[in-house]
Design a protein around this motif. Structure first.
Motif, PDB file in Angstrom:
ATOM      1  N   VAL A   1     -20.734 -47.781 -22.697  1.00 55.87           N
ATOM      2  CA  VAL A   1     -19.824 -48.915 -22.906  1.00 55.87           C
ATOM      3  C   VAL A   1     -19.979 -49.446 -24.330  1.00 55.87           C
ATOM      4  CG1 VAL A   1     -19.302 -51.293 -22.232  1.00 55.87           C
ATOM      5  CG2 VAL A   1     -19.765 -49.585 -20.475  1.00 55.87           C
ATOM      6  N   MET A   2     -21.207 -49.576 -24.778  1.00 51.71           N
ATOM      7  CA  MET A   2     -21.455 -50.127 -26.097  1.00 51.71           C
ATOM      8  C   MET A   2     -21.020 -49.157 -27.200  1.00 51.71           C
ATOM      9  SD  MET A   2     -22.429 -52.830 -24.808  1.00 51.71           S
ATOM     10  CE  MET A   2     -22.655 -53.765 -26.302  1.00 51.71           C
ATOM     11  N   HIS A   3     -21.170 -47.855 -26.942  1.00 53.70           N
ATOM     12  CA  HIS A   3     -20.684 -46.868 -27.913  1.00 53.70           C
ATOM     13  C   HIS A   3     -19.157 -46.931 -28.027  1.00 53.70           C
ATOM     14  CE1 HIS A   3     -24.471 -45.014 -28.814  1.00 53.70           C
ATOM     15  NE2 HIS A   3     -24.699 -44.650 -27.572  1.00 53.70           N
ATOM     16  N   VAL A   4     -18.491 -47.108 -26.891  1.00 51.54           N
ATOM     17  CA  VAL A   4     -17.029 -47.217 -26.903  1.00 51.54           C
ATOM     18  C   VAL A   4     -16.603 -48.454 -27.697  1.00 51.54           C
ATOM     19  CG1 VAL A   4     -14.965 -47.557 -25.484  1.00 51.54           C
ATOM     20  CG2 VAL A   4     -16.739 -45.935 -24.756  1.00 51.54           C
ATOM     21  N   LEU A   5     -17.278 -49.577 -27.474  1.00 52.20           N
ATOM     22  CA  LEU A   5     -16.968 -50.795 -28.210  1.00 52.20           C
ATOM     23  C   LEU A   5     -17.097 -50.569 -29.717  1.00 52.20           C
ATOM     24  CD1 LEU A   5     -16.441 -53.844 -28.516  1.00 52.20           C
ATOM     25  CD2 LEU A   5     -18.883 -54.227 -28.101  1.00 52.20           C
ATOM     26  N   SER A   6     -18.207 -49.995 -30.126  1.00 56.22           N
ATOM     27  CA  SER A   6     -18.429 -49.760 -31.545  1.00 56.22           C
ATOM     28  C   SER A   6     -17.376 -48.822 -32.128  1.00 56.22           C
ATOM     29  CB  SER A   6     -19.829 -49.175 -31.755  1.00 56.22           C
ATOM     30  OG  SER A   6     -20.053 -48.873 -33.113  1.00 56.22           O
ATOM     31  N   THR A   7     -17.033 -47.768 -31.381  1.00 62.61           N
ATOM     32  CA  THR A   7     -16.077 -46.777 -31.877  1.00 62.61           C
ATOM     33  C   THR A   7     -14.702 -47.389 -32.102  1.00 62.61           C
ATOM     34  OG1 THR A   7     -17.249 -44.982 -30.757  1.00 62.61           O
ATOM     35  CG2 THR A   7     -14.942 -44.580 -31.357  1.00 62.61           C
ATOM     36  N   PHE A   8     -14.213 -48.136 -31.117  1.00 62.68           N
ATOM     37  CA  PHE A   8     -12.873 -48.703 -31.232  1.00 62.68           C
ATOM     38  C   PHE A   8     -12.844 -49.887 -32.191  1.00 62.68           C
ATOM     39  CE2 PHE A   8     -11.961 -46.116 -27.585  1.00 62.68           C
ATOM     40  CZ  PHE A   8     -10.593 -45.896 -27.622  1.00 62.68           C
ATOM     41  N   GLN A   9     -13.912 -50.680 -32.209  1.00 61.05           N
ATOM     42  CA  GLN A   9     -13.897 -51.898 -33.017  1.00 61.05           C
ATOM     43  C   GLN A   9     -13.942 -51.595 -34.515  1.00 61.05           C
ATOM     44  OE1 GLN A   9     -17.051 -54.685 -32.046  1.00 61.05           O
ATOM     45  NE2 GLN A   9     -15.601 -56.369 -32.074  1.00 61.05           N
TER      46      GLN A   9
ATOM     47  N   ILE B   1     -12.939 -62.128 -28.161  1.00 64.02           N
ATOM     48  CA  ILE B   1     -13.303 -61.166 -29.202  1.00 64.02           C
ATOM     49  C   ILE B   1     -12.365 -61.257 -30.409  1.00 64.02           C
ATOM     50  CG2 ILE B   1     -11.931 -59.297 -28.181  1.00 64.02           C
ATOM     51  CD1 ILE B   1     -14.113 -57.342 -29.083  1.00 64.02           C
ATOM     52  N   ARG B   2     -11.117 -61.638 -30.174  1.00 68.30           N
ATOM     53  CA  ARG B   2     -10.142 -61.752 -31.259  1.00 68.30           C
ATOM     54  C   ARG B   2      -9.904 -63.206 -31.668  1.00 68.30           C
ATOM     55  NH1 ARG B   2      -5.423 -58.849 -32.672  1.00 68.30           N
ATOM     56  NH2 ARG B   2      -4.350 -59.915 -34.381  1.00 68.30           N
ATOM     57  N   TYR B   3      -9.865 -64.115 -30.692  1.00 67.11           N
ATOM     58  CA  TYR B   3      -9.370 -65.462 -30.968  1.00 67.11           C
ATOM     59  C   TYR B   3     -10.421 -66.568 -30.840  1.00 67.11           C
ATOM     60  CZ  TYR B   3      -4.783 -63.223 -30.633  1.00 67.11           C
ATOM     61  OH  TYR B   3      -3.696 -62.412 -30.821  1.00 67.11           O
ATOM     62  N   GLY B   4     -11.594 -66.265 -30.312  1.00 72.34           N
ATOM     63  CA  GLY B   4     -12.621 -67.287 -30.193  1.00 72.34           C
ATOM     64  C   GLY B   4     -12.476 -68.157 -28.954  1.00 72.34           C
ATOM     65  N   MET B   5     -13.364 -69.138 -28.841  1.00 72.54           N
ATOM     66  CA  MET B   5     -13.413 -70.050 -27.700  1.00 72.54           C
ATOM     67  C   MET B   5     -12.384 -71.173 -27.874  1.00 72.54           C
ATOM     68  SD  MET B   5     -16.058 -68.826 -25.881  1.00 72.54           S
ATOM     69  CE  MET B   5     -16.925 -70.122 -24.966  1.00 72.54           C
TER      70      MET B   5
ATOM     71  N   LYS C   1     -12.238 -49.304 -35.978  1.00 77.37           N
ATOM     72  CA  LYS C   1     -10.944 -48.805 -36.435  1.00 77.37           C
ATOM     73  C   LYS C   1      -9.763 -49.689 -36.033  1.00 77.37           C
ATOM     74  CE  LYS C   1     -12.650 -44.970 -38.196  1.00 77.37           C
ATOM     75  NZ  LYS C   1     -12.624 -44.695 -39.642  1.00 77.37           N
ATOM     76  N   LEU C   2      -9.918 -50.461 -34.964  1.00 74.78           N
ATOM     77  CA  LEU C   2      -8.804 -51.262 -34.450  1.00 74.78           C
ATOM     78  C   LEU C   2      -9.205 -52.728 -34.345  1.00 74.78           C
ATOM     79  CD1 LEU C   2      -7.541 -49.011 -31.494  1.00 74.78           C
ATOM     80  CD2 LEU C   2      -6.592 -49.148 -33.804  1.00 74.78           C
ATOM     81  N   ASP C   3      -8.230 -53.632 -34.521  1.00 80.40           N
ATOM     82  CA  ASP C   3      -8.442 -55.053 -34.255  1.00 80.40           C
ATOM     83  C   ASP C   3      -8.160 -55.294 -32.779  1.00 80.40           C
ATOM     84  OD1 ASP C   3      -9.114 -55.778 -36.873  1.00 80.40           O
ATOM     85  OD2 ASP C   3      -7.003 -55.923 -37.444  1.00 80.40           O
ATOM     86  N   LEU C   4      -9.205 -55.311 -31.987  1.00 84.15           N
ATOM     87  CA  LEU C   4      -9.044 -55.452 -30.540  1.00 84.15           C
ATOM     88  C   LEU C   4      -8.701 -56.890 -30.177  1.00 84.15           C
ATOM     89  CD1 LEU C   4     -12.124 -53.361 -29.335  1.00 84.15           C
ATOM     90  CD2 LEU C   4      -9.752 -52.593 -29.594  1.00 84.15           C
ATOM     91  N   THR C   5      -7.801 -57.062 -29.228  1.00 85.18           N
ATOM     92  CA  THR C   5      -7.504 -58.392 -28.696  1.00 85.18           C
ATOM     93  C   THR C   5      -8.309 -58.682 -27.433  1.00 85.18           C
ATOM     94  OG1 THR C   5      -5.604 -57.500 -27.498  1.00 85.18           O
ATOM     95  CG2 THR C   5      -5.183 -58.457 -29.674  1.00 85.18           C
ATOM     96  N   ALA C   6      -8.901 -57.660 -26.832  1.00 86.92           N
ATOM     97  CA  ALA C   6      -9.754 -57.849 -25.659  1.00 86.92           C
ATOM     98  C   ALA C   6     -10.641 -56.627 -25.494  1.00 86.92           C
ATOM     99  CB  ALA C   6      -8.928 -58.068 -24.392  1.00 86.92           C
ATOM    100  N   PHE C   7     -11.846 -56.852 -24.958  1.00 87.46           N
ATOM    101  CA  PHE C   7     -12.735 -55.753 -24.584  1.00 87.46           C
ATOM    102  C   PHE C   7     -13.560 -56.229 -23.398  1.00 87.46           C
ATOM    103  CE2 PHE C   7     -16.212 -52.797 -24.569  1.00 87.46           C
ATOM    104  CZ  PHE C   7     -15.662 -51.602 -25.025  1.00 87.46           C
ATOM    105  N   GLU C   8     -13.170 -55.800 -22.217  1.00 90.06           N
ATOM    106  CA  GLU C   8     -13.777 -56.233 -20.963  1.00 90.06           C
ATOM    107  C   GLU C   8     -14.504 -55.056 -20.310  1.00 90.06           C
ATOM    108  OE1 GLU C   8     -13.043 -59.670 -19.498  1.00 90.06           O
ATOM    109  OE2 GLU C   8     -12.828 -59.765 -21.672  1.00 90.06           O
ATOM    110  N   PHE C   9     -15.407 -55.369 -19.385  1.00 90.57           N
ATOM    111  CA  PHE C   9     -16.029 -54.302 -18.603  1.00 90.57           C
ATOM    112  C   PHE C   9     -16.207 -54.754 -17.165  1.00 90.57           C
ATOM    113  CE2 PHE C   9     -19.851 -56.648 -18.371  1.00 90.57           C
ATOM    114  CZ  PHE C   9     -20.740 -55.977 -17.532  1.00 90.57           C
TER     115      PHE C   9
END
Length: 472
Positions: A233-241, A155-159, A243-251
C-alpha cells in the motif's frame, strides 16, 4: 431536572415551542453516534441567531446550568452527548447562508448548515467545498469546525481548519467575538479563530463561519487496487504521489470489503481477493494524465505491489467504487464495533499497523479487526468487531484493556489518539498519550479564561480539575 422558572426563561428567549423536554426529544438531541454513554439531557433549546445563543449562555451563567452543543450529532467521541442533565443547544434552525462574496470565493454560513448543503451551494456557483466524508449529508458546519473534521480529501485539500476564514462565537462568558472577519491576510496578533477550531464547544459556541471555496476538480478518475500486504500500500502511494496530484488516497482491508459486499447491492471490484485495497482519485485533465496513471498501475503490477485493479470510466462507476470505501462504517455497525481514530506520520504507518495487529491478536485472538482510513495523511480507523457471544458491556471492557496498548503504541510513534473525531468523553482518559502535562495545563488555563464558570460542554476533552477519569 430544570426548574419551571428556568424553562420559562429559556422559552422567553427562543419561543415556547423551541424548548423541548419530552423524552423522545431528550434522547434524540441528547446524544451523538457514540454508544458508550446514555443521554440524560434536561431540555433541548433551538436558537435562531447569535444573539439568542448569547442570551442562553448568559442565563446559564446566572443559573449555573451546563450547556452542550448539538449539530448533526454524527460524532464518535461523545463530544455532543448530554449525559449529566445538561441543556442541549441545537443549531438545527441556524442553517442559512448569510452572505456570499464571489470575488473572495467566500461564503458566510450559520453553524447549523449541513455539510452537503454547503457543498451543493458551492457547486451551484461553480465552486467547491472539499471537506467531505460519509456523514456529509447530516453533519453540520459548526460541528465540523468544532472537531476540525478531516475526511477523504485531506491529502489534497487539508482539514477543515484550512477552509475557515472567519468565525463568530459566543464565549462561555457570554461575549460575542467576530474572529478574523474572513480575511486571508491579517497580521494583528493572536488569531483566536484557531483556538475555537477543534475546541469541541468547550471555549465557546460557534454560531457562524466564513468559509473559503475552491475551483471544482474536473474529470476525476477513481482506481481501486488490490495489494498483497500493507507495505505494498505504501509503495503504491509513493509511486502515484510522485507523478500525480492525488485528490484522495484511501485504504481498506479484505474484511471491510466483505462487510460492504455482504449488503448485497455492491459487487467486488474484481475477482481476486486481496489482503488490502487502495482507492485513489486524481484529475484526468488530459489523455496523457490518464495514460500516465495506467503506466503507474502497470509498474506497480510488475513490482508485485498490486494484484489486480480497476479504474472508473464514468461517474456511476466512480460512485460505486467510492461506496466500497464509504459504506464501511454503515455495514459494520451491526457488529457494534469499538472504534479508534488514530494517526501517525505516514513513514511509521506500516510498522504501526503491524504492532497493533500483533497486540490485538495476541491478547484477543477472537476479535476481528476491520481496517480502513485516509492512509494518504496517516489517519487509520481501527474497528474491533464484537463477537456474537459477548455482551456489549463485556466487549467494551475488553476493548478498554486493548486501548492502553494501542495508545501506548500511538505514543511510541509520536502519533495522535484522535485524528479527526475529537476527544469528547471517549478519548478523555487517553489524552496524555498525545498531549504533555504542560500542554494539558495550558488548555485548562484557556478554558478558565473563556469559560470561567465551566458551563460549556463540561467534562469533554479533560476535566477542569486535571483529572482525566472518564465518567460513566
Amino acid at each position: 431536572m430544570l426548574s419551571d422558572a428556568i424553562i420559562k426563561k429559556l422559552q422567553a428567549i427562543v419561543g415556547e415551542i423551541r424548548v423541548k423536554t419530552d423524552p423522545d426529544s431528550l434522547k434524540t438531541w441528547g446524544c451523538d453516534w457514540t454508544k458508550h454513554y446514555t443521554p440524560d439531557a434536561s431540555a433541548i433549546v433551538f436558537p435562531a441567531s447569535t444573539e439568542e445563543v448569547q442570551a442562553i449562555v448568559q442565563l446559564a451563567n446566572a443559573e449555573k446550568v451546563a450547556l452542550v452543543p448539538s449539530g448533526g450529532r454524527t460524532g464518535l467521541s461523545a463530544g455532543a452527548v448530554a449525559a449529566h442533565g445538561e441543556v442541549v443547544i441545537s443549531f438545527d434552525r441556524m442553517n442559512k447562508v448569510l452572505d456570499f462574496l464571489p470575488a473572495d470565493r467566500m461564503v458566510h454560513v450559520q453553524a447549523g448548515m449541513v455539510t452537503a448543503q454547503l457543498q451543493q451551494f458551492a457547486q451551484e456557483h461553480e465552486l467547491y467545498y472539499p471537506v467531505d466524508f460519509a456523514s456529509a449529508g447530516s453533519s453540520q458546519i459548526g460541528g465540523n469546525i468544532a472537531t476540525n473534521a478531516g475526511g477523504i480529501k485531506v491529502i489534497r485539500y487539508g482539514m477543515t481548519r484550512a477552509w475557515v476564514l472567519g468565525l463568530t462565537v459566543v464565549t462561555g462568558k457570554g461575549d460575542i467575538l467576530h474572529l478574523n472577519k474572513g480575511m486571508v491576510k491579517n497580521a494583528t496578533g493572536y488569531d483566536l479563530r484557531h483556538l475555537f477550531i477543534g475546541s469541541e464547544g468547550t471555549l465557546g459556541f460557534i454560531t457562524s463561519a466564513q468559509i473559503k471555496l475552491e475551483r471544482a476538480p474536473r474529470d476525476l478518475r477513481t482506481l481501486v487496487l488490490g495489494t498483497p500486504d500493507f507495505n505494498s500500500v505504501m509503495h503504491v502511494l509513493s509511486t502515484f504521489q510522485t507523478k500525480l496530484d492525488l485528490t484522495a488516497f484511501e485504504f481498506f482491508s479484505e474484511l471491510a470489503l466483505q462487510c460492504v459486499t455482504a449488503s448485497g447491492d455492491l459487487a467486488r471490484p474484481f475477482a481476486d481477493a486481496a489482503p488490502f485495497y487502495v482507492l485513489l482519485e486524481f484529475e484526468a485533465l488530459s489523455s496523457a494524465t490518464e495514460e500516465q496513471a495506467m503506466q503507474l498501475f502497470e509498474a506497480c503490477m510488475e513490482a508485485g505491489w498490486v494484484i489486480d485493479g480497476v479504474m472508473s470510466q464514468n461517474e456511476t462507476q466512480a460512485r460505486n467504487l467510492w461506496r466500497l470505501r464509504e459504506d464501511i462504517s454503515e455495514t459494520i455497525a451491526k457488529f457494534t464495533p469499538y472504534k479508534n481514530d488514530i494517526s501517525v506520520l505516514i513513514t511509521h504507518v506500516p510498522a504501526f499497523i503491524a504492532d497493533i495487529e500483533a497486540i490485538v491478536q495476541s491478547g484477543y485472538p477472537e476479535f476481528d479487526i476491520v481496517w480502513f482510513g485516509h492512509i494518504g495523511d496517516g489517519n487509520l480507523h481501527l474497528n474491533i468487531l464484537k463477537p456474537a457471544d459477548l455482551s456489549k458491556d463485556e466487549f467494551f471492557a475488553k476493548c478498554q484493556t486493548v486501548n492502553r496498548s494501542v495508545f501506548e503504541t500511538v505514543q511510541k510513534y509520536g502519533g495522535s489518539i484522535s485524528a479527526e473525531h475529537g476527544v469528547g468523553m471517549t478519548k478523555k482518559p487517553y489524552l496524555h498519550y498525545t498531549r504533555s502535562p504542560e500542554e494539558i495545563a495550558y488548555m485548562q488555563a484557556m478554558k478558565q479564561v473563556f469559560d470561567p464558570n465551566h458551563i460549556l460542554n463540561p467534562g469533554k476533552i479533560f476535566d477542569q480539575n486535571g483529572s482525566e477519569t472518564s465518567r460513566r
